[in-house]
Design a protein around this motif. Structure first.
Motif, PDB file in Angstrom:
ATOM      1  N   ALA A 146       0.597  -1.247   0.149  1.00 51.26           N
ATOM      2  CA  ALA A 146      -0.017   0.004   0.147  1.00 51.26           C
ATOM      3  C   ALA A 146       0.719   1.219  -0.096  1.00 51.26           C
ATOM      4  O   ALA A 146       0.746   2.106  -0.839  1.00 51.26           O
ATOM      5  N   VAL A 147       1.871   1.408   0.742  1.00 44.43           N
ATOM      6  CA  VAL A 147       2.890   2.331   0.932  1.00 44.43           C
ATOM      7  C   VAL A 147       3.641   2.757  -0.277  1.00 44.43           C
ATOM      8  O   VAL A 147       3.526   3.844  -0.976  1.00 44.43           O
ATOM      9  N   LEU A 148       4.030   1.593  -0.771  1.00 44.75           N
ATOM     10  CA  LEU A 148       4.896   1.529  -2.208  1.00 44.75           C
ATOM     11  C   LEU A 148       3.951   2.048  -3.266  1.00 44.75           C
ATOM     12  O   LEU A 148       4.533   2.995  -4.271  1.00 44.75           O
ATOM     13  N   SER A 149       3.045   1.655  -3.222  1.00 47.44           N
ATOM     14  CA  SER A 149       1.973   2.148  -4.659  1.00 47.44           C
ATOM     15  C   SER A 149       1.777   3.511  -4.361  1.00 47.44           C
ATOM     16  O   SER A 149       1.788   4.244  -5.416  1.00 47.44           O
ATOM     17  N   ILE A 150       1.688   4.291  -3.400  1.00 48.12           N
ATOM     18  CA  ILE A 150       1.161   5.556  -3.151  1.00 48.12           C
ATOM     19  C   ILE A 150       2.592   6.343  -3.597  1.00 48.12           C
ATOM     20  O   ILE A 150       2.579   7.315  -4.243  1.00 48.12           O
ATOM     21  N   LEU A 151       3.721   5.824  -3.011  1.00 50.29           N
ATOM     22  CA  LEU A 151       4.974   6.422  -3.557  1.00 50.29           C
ATOM     23  C   LEU A 151       5.219   6.506  -4.823  1.00 50.29           C
ATOM     24  O   LEU A 151       5.678   7.258  -5.670  1.00 50.29           O
ATOM     25  N   PHE A 152       4.980   5.501  -5.447  1.00 52.14           N
ATOM     26  CA  PHE A 152       5.013   5.356  -6.928  1.00 52.14           C
ATOM     27  C   PHE A 152       4.063   6.403  -7.656  1.00 52.14           C
ATOM     28  O   PHE A 152       4.420   6.937  -8.601  1.00 52.14           O
ATOM     29  N   GLN A 153       2.718   6.091  -7.103  1.00 46.72           N
ATOM     30  CA  GLN A 153       1.778   7.082  -7.787  1.00 46.72           C
ATOM     31  C   GLN A 153       2.187   8.642  -7.783  1.00 46.72           C
ATOM     32  O   GLN A 153       1.880   9.563  -8.596  1.00 46.72           O
ATOM     33  N   ALA A 158      10.554   2.067 -12.458  1.00 47.56           N
ATOM     34  CA  ALA A 158      11.669   1.691 -13.447  1.00 47.56           C
ATOM     35  C   ALA A 158      12.919   1.284 -12.721  1.00 47.56           C
ATOM     36  O   ALA A 158      13.851   0.668 -13.027  1.00 47.56           O
ATOM     37  N   ASP A 159      12.958   2.050 -11.354  1.00 52.45           N
ATOM     38  CA  ASP A 159      14.232   1.443 -10.516  1.00 52.45           C
ATOM     39  C   ASP A 159      13.990   0.236 -10.092  1.00 52.45           C
ATOM     40  O   ASP A 159      14.987  -0.470  -9.293  1.00 52.45           O
ATOM     41  N   PHE A 160      13.046  -0.519 -10.049  1.00 53.01           N
ATOM     42  CA  PHE A 160      12.574  -1.876  -9.656  1.00 53.01           C
ATOM     43  C   PHE A 160      12.112  -2.867 -10.741  1.00 53.01           C
ATOM     44  O   PHE A 160      12.016  -3.950 -10.581  1.00 53.01           O
ATOM     45  N   GLY A 161      12.577  -2.552 -11.992  1.00 55.52           N
ATOM     46  CA  GLY A 161      12.139  -3.356 -13.079  1.00 55.52           C
ATOM     47  C   GLY A 161      11.441  -3.246 -14.224  1.00 55.52           C
ATOM     48  O   GLY A 161      11.353  -3.996 -14.972  1.00 55.52           O
ATOM     49  N   ASP A 188       3.483  -3.542 -14.373  1.00 58.48           N
ATOM     50  CA  ASP A 188       4.295  -4.739 -14.746  1.00 58.48           C
ATOM     51  C   ASP A 188       5.484  -5.206 -14.154  1.00 58.48           C
ATOM     52  O   ASP A 188       6.270  -5.974 -14.709  1.00 58.48           O
ATOM     53  N   LEU A 189       5.525  -4.845 -12.872  1.00 53.41           N
ATOM     54  CA  LEU A 189       6.667  -5.235 -11.958  1.00 53.41           C
ATOM     55  C   LEU A 189       6.422  -6.767 -11.643  1.00 53.41           C
ATOM     56  O   LEU A 189       5.407  -6.989 -11.682  1.00 53.41           O
ATOM     57  N   VAL A 190       7.565  -7.416 -11.530  1.00 56.09           N
ATOM     58  CA  VAL A 190       7.572  -8.824 -11.302  1.00 56.09           C
ATOM     59  C   VAL A 190       8.195  -8.918  -9.971  1.00 56.09           C
ATOM     60  O   VAL A 190       9.459  -8.372  -9.347  1.00 56.09           O
ATOM     61  N   LEU A 191       7.316  -9.600  -8.913  1.00 60.55           N
ATOM     62  CA  LEU A 191       7.918  -9.753  -7.559  1.00 60.55           C
ATOM     63  C   LEU A 191       8.850 -11.080  -7.397  1.00 60.55           C
ATOM     64  O   LEU A 191       9.931 -10.894  -6.577  1.00 60.55           O
ATOM     65  N   GLU A 192       8.483 -12.180  -8.020  1.00 64.07           N
ATOM     66  CA  GLU A 192       9.318 -13.206  -7.925  1.00 64.07           C
ATOM     67  C   GLU A 192      10.939 -12.943  -8.364  1.00 64.07           C
ATOM     68  O   GLU A 192      11.120 -12.764  -9.585  1.00 64.07           O
ATOM     69  N   LYS A 200      15.274  -6.336  -5.108  1.00 60.70           N
ATOM     70  CA  LYS A 200      15.065  -5.135  -4.794  1.00 60.70           C
ATOM     71  C   LYS A 200      13.779  -4.542  -4.438  1.00 60.70           C
ATOM     72  O   LYS A 200      13.485  -3.957  -3.451  1.00 60.70           O
ATOM     73  N   LEU A 201      12.747  -5.051  -5.001  1.00 60.59           N
ATOM     74  CA  LEU A 201      11.448  -4.750  -4.934  1.00 60.59           C
ATOM     75  C   LEU A 201      10.921  -5.484  -3.442  1.00 60.59           C
ATOM     76  O   LEU A 201      10.193  -4.971  -2.683  1.00 60.59           O
ATOM     77  N   GLN A 202      11.228  -6.708  -3.416  1.00 61.91           N
ATOM     78  CA  GLN A 202      10.759  -7.422  -1.837  1.00 61.91           C
ATOM     79  C   GLN A 202      11.547  -6.516  -0.806  1.00 61.91           C
ATOM     80  O   GLN A 202      10.678  -6.339   0.238  1.00 61.91           O
TER      81      GLN A 202
END
Length: 442
Positions: free
Chosen positions: A10-17, A24-27, A33-37, A41-43
Motif C-alpha cells: 500500500a505504501v509503495l503504491s502511493i510512493l510510485f503514484q 523503473a528502478d525496480f524493473g 508490470d513489476l515482477v515480484l518473484e 530489490k522490490l521485495q
C-alpha cells in the motif's frame, strides 16, 4: 512480514503514484508490470515500508478514530491533494484479519452513507469501496469477489476503533530504533536500564489460540497490532487471535512470564507462539495447547534466556537466532519427549560463543530427548548442521553447552559438553563431538 505485505504494498503504491519513487528502478516502467518473484530489490522495498509502521515517529502519527471522523480527515486530504497520503488500516471486530489498503477518493452514496474508494493489493485491478454510515458511525468492507462469501467481510463501530489512518510522511525520515541502545548483553557490553526487551506474543495459523500475559513487570506497556494500537481494558491479562501481534516492552531486571492457553473450553491442538526480539537476536517458542492445560514461557530479564514449561506431553519447537560481526546463526530445537510439567531452557552466551540447553524434569532423574538443527549464514551462503536421528538426551538439571564457534561447516562435527561446575563454560573432561547427519532445517 507474515502479516505485513499488504501494508508494504500500500505504501509503495502511493510512493510510485506520487512520483516519489520510480517503478523503473525496480524493473518496469509501470507499477503493474513489476515482477515480484526473484526481484530482491522490490521485495526489500515492500519489507522496508512494512517495517516503518512499527517504530516512531511513524507509529505515533497514526490516526485511530470513529469512522465518521476519519471520513472528515480524508475529505480535507482529498481537497488539498489528488491522493491522500495515508494508508487505511482495519481489522475485524475480534481484532483478526488485519488489512491495509490505499484510500483513493470519496463517493457520497446518500446523506448518511459515504464510500471510501480504495486500492486493495489483494485485487489490484478491481475498484473496491469501504462503506461508512455517518448516521450510525459504523463501517463495512467486503473484500471477497463473490458477494455470497460474507465470512470475509469486515465491519466496525465507533467504539471498536478497528479503523485507522497511517500517515506516510513521518515514515519517510529516520525512524526511532527501540532496540538500538548503546549497550546490549548479547554484544559483549553491559546492559542498561534504558535497553528494553521487546516481547511480541502472537498466535499462529488458525487464529484460535490465546496468549495471556501473566505477571510480567511492564513499564509503559504498548499494545501494537500491524495496523493500529488497540489497548485492552486490562493490560496485564489479554488475549488475541491471529494475525494480531501484541507487543510488550519489558525493562531489564523484570522477568517476562507468559501463559499460553486455549481461548475457550473443549479446544485441543490450538497453535500458539511467543517471540522475544532484542538487538541482534530473537527467541521463539511454538507449541499447541488444550483447554485447561496451558503452557508457560519465561523470558529472562536480560533477554538472553527463555524457558518453556508444559502441562502436557506436547512437543514444542524452540528457535534462537542471533547475529555476530561475521556470521549469523539459527538454532532449532524440537521433537521433544517432554512429560507433563517438564521445562526446557534455552540460553545464548555470545561473548563465549556458546548456546546452553537445560532440562528441568518433573520426575527426578528423568531425561528429555530432542533434536537439534543449526544454520550458519555468512556472505558465502548458508551451512546446515543436523543432530543424529536418535536425538540428544539431557538428564534433569544437566547443562549442555554447544560450542558453535568450533563448527567447520557442512559435514563437520559440532563440539558440545556439560557444565557441571556451573561456571558457564564446557568442563574440560565433559567435552565431546556429535556428527552432522544432514543438510535440512525444519
Amino acid at each position: 512480514m507474515e502479516y505485513g505485505h499488504c501494508e508494504g504494498m500500500a505504501v509503495l503504491s502511493i510512493l510510485f503514484q506520487r512520483g516519489i519513487l520510480n517503478p523503473a528502478d525496480f524493473g518496469a516502467a509501470r507499477t503493474r508490470d513489476l515482477v515480484l518473484e526473484g526481484n530482491q530489490k522490490l521485495q526489500r522495498e515492500i519489507a522496508y515500508w512494512y517495517a516503518t509502521m512499527i517504530p516512531n515517529p511513524g507509529r505515533a502519527a497514526r490516526i485511530i478514530a470513529p469512522p465518521r471522523d476519519l471520513v472528515a480527515v480524508l475529505r480535507t486530504a482529498f481537497a488539498n491533494t489528488q491522493t491522500a497520503f495515508y494508508t487505511l488500516r482495519f481489522s475485524k471486530l475480534d481484532r483478526s484479519g488485519g488489512h491495509s489498503v490505499v484510500p483513493m477518493g470519496l463517493r457520497d452514496i446518500s446523506a448518511n452513507e459515504v464510500a471510501i474508494q480504495v486500492y486493495d493489493s489483494n485485487s489490484p485491478t478491481i475498484a473496491r469501496e469501504l462503506i461508512v454510515n455517518t448516521a450510525t458511525n459504523t463501517w463495512s468492507y467486503s473484500p471477497a469477489l463473490d458477494p455470497n462469501q460474507t465470512s470475509d467481510d469486515y465491519n466496525g463501530t465507533a467504539q471498536s476503533l478497528t479503523l485507522g489512518l497511517a500517515p506516510i510522511e513521518p515514515r519517510q525520515g529516520q525512524q526511532t530504533c527501540a532496540l538500538c541502545a548503546e549497550s546490549d548483553p548479547l554484544l559483549n557490553t553491559t546492559a542498561s536500564s534504558d535497553n528494553p526487551i521487546i516481547l511480541p506474543p502472537t498466535t499462529t495459523n488458525d487464529g484460535m489460540g490465546n496468549v495471556n500475559q501473566g505477571n510480567a513487570d511492564i513499564s509503559n506497556p504498548e499494545f501494537i497490532t500491524p495496523w493500529m494500537d488497540l489497548a485492552p481494558s486490562n493490560p496485564l491479562v489479554d488475549s488475541w487471535s491471529s494475525p494480531v501481534l501484541k507487543y510488550f516492552v519489558l525493562q531489564p531486571n523484570a522477568d517476562g512470564h507468559f501463559v499460553l492457553s486455549a481461548p475457550s473450553e473443549n479446544q485441543t491442538n490450538i497453535p500458539v507462539s511467543i517471540r522475544s526480539i532484542g538487538r541482534g537476536y530473537t527467541f521463539e517458542v511454538e507449541t499447541t495447547v488444550a483447554s485447561g492445560f496451558p503452557s508457560e514461557v519465561i523470558v529472562g530479564s536480560q533477554g538472553n534466556v527463555i524457558t518453556f514449561t508444559t502441562q502436557t506431553t506436547t512437543s514444542p519447537t524452540m528457535y534462537l537466532g542471533f547475529e555476530t560481526p561475521t556470521d549469523d546463526f539459527d538454532f532449532y530445537i524440537e521433537d521433544f519427549d517432554l512429560s507433563a510439567d517438564d521445562s526446557f531452557r534455552l540460553e545464548v552466551d555470545a561473548s563465549n560463543k556458546l548456546v546452553g540447553l537445560r532440562a528441568i524434569t518433573a520426575i527426578p532423574d528423568e531425561s528429555v530427548t530432542f533434536s537439534l538443527s543449526m544454520e550458519r549464514i555468512d556472505d558465502q551462503g548458508i551451512e546446515i548442521f543436523n543432530s543424529p536421528d536418535e536425538g540428544i538426551s539431557l538428564f534433569e538439571n544437566e547443562i549442555l553447552l554447544i560450542d558453535f564457534s568450533q563448527w567447520s561447516g557442512n559435514g563437520g562435527t559440532l563440539r558440545m559438553g556439560y557444565d557441571d561446575n556451573l561456571n558457564g563454560l564446557i568442563d574440560a573432561n565433559e567435552a565431546f563431538v556429535i556428527e552432522d547427519v544432514g543438510d535440512t532445517i525444519p
